[in-house]
Design an enzyme around this catalytic site. Structure first.
Site, PDB file in Angstrom:
ATOM      1  N   GLU A 107      80.183  35.046  -1.457  1.00 54.58           N
ATOM      2  CA  GLU A 107      81.346  35.333  -2.293  1.00 54.58           C
ATOM      3  C   GLU A 107      82.365  36.175  -1.526  1.00 54.58           C
ATOM      4  O   GLU A 107      82.716  37.289  -1.941  1.00 54.58           O
ATOM      5  CB  GLU A 107      80.938  36.009  -3.596  1.00 54.58           C
ATOM      6  CG  GLU A 107      80.204  35.076  -4.528  1.00 54.58           C
ATOM      7  CD  GLU A 107      80.063  35.610  -5.947  1.00 54.58           C
ATOM      8  OE1 GLU A 107      80.187  36.839  -6.150  1.00 54.58           O
ATOM      9  OE2 GLU A 107      79.841  34.804  -6.857  1.00 54.58           O
ATOM     10  N   GLU A 153      76.020  29.194  -7.762  1.00 57.45           N
ATOM     11  CA  GLU A 153      75.481  30.240  -8.632  1.00 57.45           C
ATOM     12  C   GLU A 153      76.016  30.095 -10.043  1.00 57.45           C
ATOM     13  O   GLU A 153      77.190  29.772 -10.251  1.00 57.45           O
ATOM     14  CB  GLU A 153      75.929  31.633  -8.157  1.00 57.45           C
ATOM     15  CG  GLU A 153      75.298  32.146  -6.916  1.00 57.45           C
ATOM     16  CD  GLU A 153      75.764  33.584  -6.664  1.00 57.45           C
ATOM     17  OE1 GLU A 153      75.989  34.338  -7.632  1.00 57.45           O
ATOM     18  OE2 GLU A 153      75.917  33.939  -5.492  1.00 57.45           O
ATOM     19  N   GLU A 184      70.964  44.669 -10.443  1.00 55.74           N
ATOM     20  CA  GLU A 184      71.016  43.423 -11.213  1.00 55.74           C
ATOM     21  C   GLU A 184      69.706  43.107 -11.931  1.00 55.74           C
ATOM     22  O   GLU A 184      69.419  41.950 -12.231  1.00 55.74           O
ATOM     23  CB  GLU A 184      71.454  42.280 -10.289  1.00 55.74           C
ATOM     24  CG  GLU A 184      72.885  42.517  -9.834  1.00 55.74           C
ATOM     25  CD  GLU A 184      73.438  41.445  -8.921  1.00 55.74           C
ATOM     26  OE1 GLU A 184      74.651  41.180  -9.015  1.00 55.74           O
ATOM     27  OE2 GLU A 184      72.672  40.885  -8.130  1.00 55.74           O
ATOM     28  N   LYS A 185      68.939  44.158 -12.229  1.00 50.77           N
ATOM     29  CA  LYS A 185      67.633  43.909 -12.845  1.00 50.77           C
ATOM     30  C   LYS A 185      67.737  43.352 -14.264  1.00 50.77           C
ATOM     31  O   LYS A 185      66.791  42.764 -14.764  1.00 50.77           O
ATOM     32  CB  LYS A 185      66.766  45.159 -12.817  1.00 50.77           C
ATOM     33  CG  LYS A 185      67.343  46.374 -13.515  1.00 50.77           C
ATOM     34  CD  LYS A 185      66.411  47.571 -13.325  1.00 50.77           C
ATOM     35  CE  LYS A 185      67.001  48.858 -13.863  1.00 50.77           C
ATOM     36  NZ  LYS A 185      68.232  49.263 -13.157  1.00 50.77           N
ATOM     37  N   PHE A 186      68.889  43.515 -14.908  1.00 50.99           N
ATOM     38  CA  PHE A 186      69.035  42.930 -16.252  1.00 50.99           C
ATOM     39  C   PHE A 186      69.819  41.618 -16.244  1.00 50.99           C
ATOM     40  O   PHE A 186      70.265  41.140 -17.291  1.00 50.99           O
ATOM     41  CB  PHE A 186      69.655  43.949 -17.213  1.00 50.99           C
ATOM     42  CG  PHE A 186      68.755  45.143 -17.410  1.00 50.99           C
ATOM     43  CD1 PHE A 186      67.443  44.980 -17.848  1.00 50.99           C
ATOM     44  CD2 PHE A 186      69.192  46.427 -17.113  1.00 50.99           C
ATOM     45  CE1 PHE A 186      66.591  46.065 -18.000  1.00 50.99           C
ATOM     46  CE2 PHE A 186      68.355  47.522 -17.267  1.00 50.99           C
ATOM     47  CZ  PHE A 186      67.040  47.341 -17.706  1.00 50.99           C
ATOM     48  N   HIS A 187      69.995  41.042 -15.055  1.00 54.26           N
ATOM     49  CA  HIS A 187      70.635  39.725 -14.921  1.00 54.26           C
ATOM     50  C   HIS A 187      69.537  38.673 -15.029  1.00 54.26           C
ATOM     51  O   HIS A 187      68.495  38.772 -14.380  1.00 54.26           O
ATOM     52  CB  HIS A 187      71.306  39.654 -13.547  1.00 54.26           C
ATOM     53  CG  HIS A 187      72.214  38.485 -13.335  1.00 54.26           C
ATOM     54  ND1 HIS A 187      71.754  37.178 -13.260  1.00 54.26           N
ATOM     55  CD2 HIS A 187      73.549  38.417 -13.162  1.00 54.26           C
ATOM     56  CE1 HIS A 187      72.788  36.371 -13.050  1.00 54.26           C
ATOM     57  NE2 HIS A 187      73.888  37.101 -12.990  1.00 54.26           N
TER      58      HIS A 187
HETATM   59  C1  GLA Z   1      77.595  37.063  -7.725  1.00 53.73           C
HETATM   60  C2  GLA Z   1      76.801  37.298  -6.455  1.00 53.73           C
HETATM   61  C3  GLA Z   1      75.325  37.374  -6.677  1.00 53.73           C
HETATM   62  C4  GLA Z   1      75.036  38.159  -7.922  1.00 53.73           C
HETATM   63  C5  GLA Z   1      75.730  37.504  -9.083  1.00 53.73           C
HETATM   64  C6  GLA Z   1      75.416  38.143 -10.405  1.00 53.73           C
HETATM   65  O1  GLA Z   1      77.754  35.761  -8.026  1.00 53.73           O
HETATM   66  O2  GLA Z   1      77.064  36.336  -5.464  1.00 53.73           O
HETATM   67  O3  GLA Z   1      74.750  37.992  -5.552  1.00 53.73           O
HETATM   68  O4  GLA Z   1      75.518  39.449  -7.745  1.00 53.73           O
HETATM   69  O5  GLA Z   1      77.107  37.629  -8.877  1.00 53.73           O
HETATM   70  O6  GLA Z   1      76.059  37.468 -11.455  1.00 53.73           O
END
Ligand code: GLA
Ligand code: GLA
Length: 681
Positions: A163, A321, A369-372
């Site tokens: 990203e 993603e 990001e543990k709650f993702h």
């Molecule tokens: C982005 C990042 C990932 C993660 C997601 C979470 O897309 O590329 O590493 O952080 O967000 O939604």
């Protein structure tokens, strides 16, 4: 031209027929887990039908724990394990998040905000796109990774960084200042040309030497708009230059391995001009996350997918993603409803994705990001999410033959342009409420709601084959685009444009003589003063609708102009929308942001006048999305239920691949359901 188009599948994965498979997978971060868990992971990947993972995206600190030391065991073993289990690898170059030793050694790589704040390590992407020091270390790392894994038979694709620009695209550091000056010199050649382009005779801003120029750091009053617009251009180019530098290393070492980097065509991500970036990668890939608080989030997903389809020139692309359910980074993060996981992915497929991937494979136990959500959630495999993941895997396997097909075009195109977006949303404008992407999206939704397959096309691409071309809010129009649009209409094309379109040239200088200067003659109208509306203010239009945000007073100039819609109330009788017939074509103007029902009706009228019929049963159009993909010999019709109620679609027949049976004239879609109908072509 780039040498590749799609993943380099390991020999064992490629079906004899040569088509497919569709790719299914996720970001895989084994560095977060024990080796016992890895073995469980590959077993579950086989169970779900996962055939590609994105590995090593954030592994820099794991594999290079110190400047002079590499420890490859985690990636080596994980890669072997995946390969032995038939899972191909999209391998990250791993440069998105520099390790702590690097920023301790070289704090001068840290980005700086417009008000001089240094962005410290502790998160990710804390590097200046123009830092020569960062680039030296990062490219060294890319080289090391490519030398280690470039000839691995399981390597299907390179994944440059991650990203690019998510957090660091606008850097105002001294490195950025130096690079900005170089970029401006290359663009303008002389300081006089820059002064002219930036209109620096205004407010005593005339430069006498390049060294006086800075990035548009926080200033005492409105910053020069030419300087701001060029900084948007420069920032996109600077990151693109970084992308090209990684790509050059990979091409040198592994000329046979295709390359991607994951774009972020979604929501408000506006800083990277992907219409230009796409030339540097072999495979277009995109990340897409829904905005939970957006009532139109599903249609926004479709809009983004349509734009990625446009960027990919309707060839297959990689949905890199998305989330299986909730994310962690919005103010409130509700889960997806049952059925949405597959429906959202099948929508991406409908717009041409041949790879369906997620962030991430296993939900983290620790870290930000543990709650993702993930494919394997905290609750384990006895869970709704895991069952839906396995169902999606089965659906993608049933749809294998779709792989490699073209995402068929509609007959209506919306033009989309990053430069126009940047320029339209600069400060000191008639209204700071104007949001370019929303203005374009309004039209997308209007056509979708009326049952039309509508495409979203980068403005630089050829639009001459479309029956109807809509350029909403296209504030900035360069000479080339102006000529192409004029030629399109002269050749019998039907153009529609709106308020705050055709206002400036590519230096953000107003085209004089009345608005919209660029298109005024073509449209046969004239706007003397803009009509921005205050928050909450609505202007009624005949037929019961209203305009909000903007309502231009439109004067008709050319006698042949027809008035399509008029204001009511205090402005009664004044034109809101006009259409000028020009030979076999036409040029139409819509001066207000119309409410959805009024805009839908107008979109349908404009389409009918251009000879375009709806693609979908009108009684289902507001609740269902329809797109087609084509092989030479077969057609796939995707029907996607946009909401939580069952829907019936009439007039569609074929073999329903997901249900495994033929349907005749009537298709029933459960809530968030999907059907893919195959028929000969
Ligand atoms: C982005 C990042 C990932 C993660 C997601 C979470 O897309 O590329 O590493 O952080 O967000 O939604
Ligand atoms: C002030 C300034 C002027 C001009 C106007 C704009 O009055 O003195 O130079 O910027 O504002 O409203």
């Amino acid at each position: 031209m780039t040498p590749h188009h799609w993943l380099r599948w390991p020999a064992a994965t490629t079906p004899a027929a040569g088509r497919g498979p569709l790719a299914f997978g996720a970001d895989y971060n084994p560095e977060q887990w024990s080796r016992d868990t890895w073995r469980e992971d590959v077993r579950l990947m086989r169970e779900a039908g996962v055939n590609v993972v994105n590995l090593g995206i954030f592994a820099w600190a794991t594999v290079q724990p110190a400047p002079d030391r590499y420890e490859w065991d985690v990636l080596d073993e994980a890669f072997e394990l995946l390969h032995a289990n038939g899972v191909a690898v999209d391998l990250g170059t791993g440069t998105a998040s520099p390790p702590p030793w690097l920023t301790a050694l070289h704090p001068e790589i840290l980005p700086v905000t417009e008000d001089g704040q240094v962005l410290y390590p502790g998160g990710r992407q804390h590097w200046r796109p123009t830092s020569p020091v960062f680039r030296r270390y990062a490219l060294g790392h890319v080289r090391a990774v490519a030398e280690r894994y470039g000839s691995h038979p399981g390597l299907a694709l390179w994944h440059v960084s991650n990203e690019l620009g998510c957090h660091n695209v606008h850097d105002y550091s001294d490195d950025a200042a130096t690079a900005f000056r170089e970029w401006l010199r290359a663009r303008y050649g002389s300081i006089d040309a820059l002064n002219e382009a930036w209109a620096t005779s205004f407010w005593s801003q005339r430069y006498s030497d390049w060294s006086q120029i800075l990035p548009p750091r926080v200033a005492a009053a409105f910053r020069n708009p030419g300087q701001q617009l060029d900084f948007w251009r420069f920032s996109s180019d600077a990151l693109r230059d970084y992308l090209q530098a990684e790509v050059a290393v990979l091409r040198e070492l592994t000329p046979d391995v295709p390359i991607t980097t994951n774009f972020m065509v979604m929501g408000g991500t506006k800083s990277m001009n992907y219409a230009e970036w796409r030339a540097d990668v072999d495979v277009i890939s995109n990340d897409h996350y829904l905005t939970a608080a957006d009532a139109d989030r599903y249609e926004e997903l479709a809009f983004s997918a349509a734009l990625v389809r446009g960027l990919a020139r309707s060839r297959p692309w990689f949905l890199m993603e998305q989330s299986t359910s909730a994310v962690n980074w919005q103010p409130i993060n509700p889960p997806k409803a049952p059925g949405q996981l597959a429906r959202d992915s099948l929508t991406q497929l409908a717009y041409g994705a041949d790879a369906i991937s997620y962030f991430q494979w296993r939900q983290s136990a620790g870290g930000a990001e543990k709650f993702h959500s993930a494919l394997v959630p905290h609750s384990g495999t006895d869970s709704r999410v895991w069952r839906e993941v396995c169902e999606l895997g089965a659906a993608l396997s049933a749809l294998t033959d779709v792989a490699g097909s073209t995402a068929a075009a509609g007959r209506v195109a919306l033009l989309f342009d990053w430069e126009a977006w940047w320029a339209a949303e600069l400060d000191s404008h008639p209204s700071e409420r104007f949001r370019y992407r929303s203005v374009v999206f309004d039209w997308f939704k209007a056509f979708v709601d009326a049952g039309f397959a509508v495409d979203v096309q980068p403005v630089a691409d050829d639009f001459s084959a479309y029956s109807l071309v809509v350029a909403p809010g296209l504030y900035l129009v360069n000479d080339e685009t102006r000529r192409r649009i004029t030629d399109y209409v002269a050749a019998g094309g039907h153009l529609v444009t709106t308020f705050f379109s055709g206002i400036v040239d590519d230096t953000d200088r107003v085209v004089l003589g009345g608005y919209p200067g660029v298109f005024r003659e073509l449209l046969g109208i004239r706007v003397e003063e803009f009509g921005p509306l205050l928050d909450g203010e609505e202007v009624p239009v005949e037929g019961g609708g209203n305009g909000s945000l903007w309502a231009d007073p439109v004067d008709v100039v050319a006698p042949e102009v027809e008035v399509l819609a008029r204001y009511a109330g205090a402005r009664a009788g004044a034109p809101v929308a006009t259409r000028r017939p020009i030979g076999a074509g036409s040029a139409s103007y819509v001066g207000a942001r119309l409410d959805p029902a009024t805009l839908r009706g107008l979109a349908a009228r404009l389409a009918a006048a251009a000879g375009v019929e709806p693609d979908l049963d009108p009684s289902a159009a507001e609740h269902v999305l329809r797109r087609e993909r084509h092989h030479d010999d077969s057609r796939y019709v995707f029907l996607l239920n946009r909401g939580d109620q069952p829907r019936t679609v009439k007039g569609e027949s074929g073999f329903d691949v997901l249900a495994g049976r033929a349907v005749q004239d009537v298709v029933e879609l459960p809530p968030y359901g999907a059907a893919v109908l195959r028929s000969p072509r």
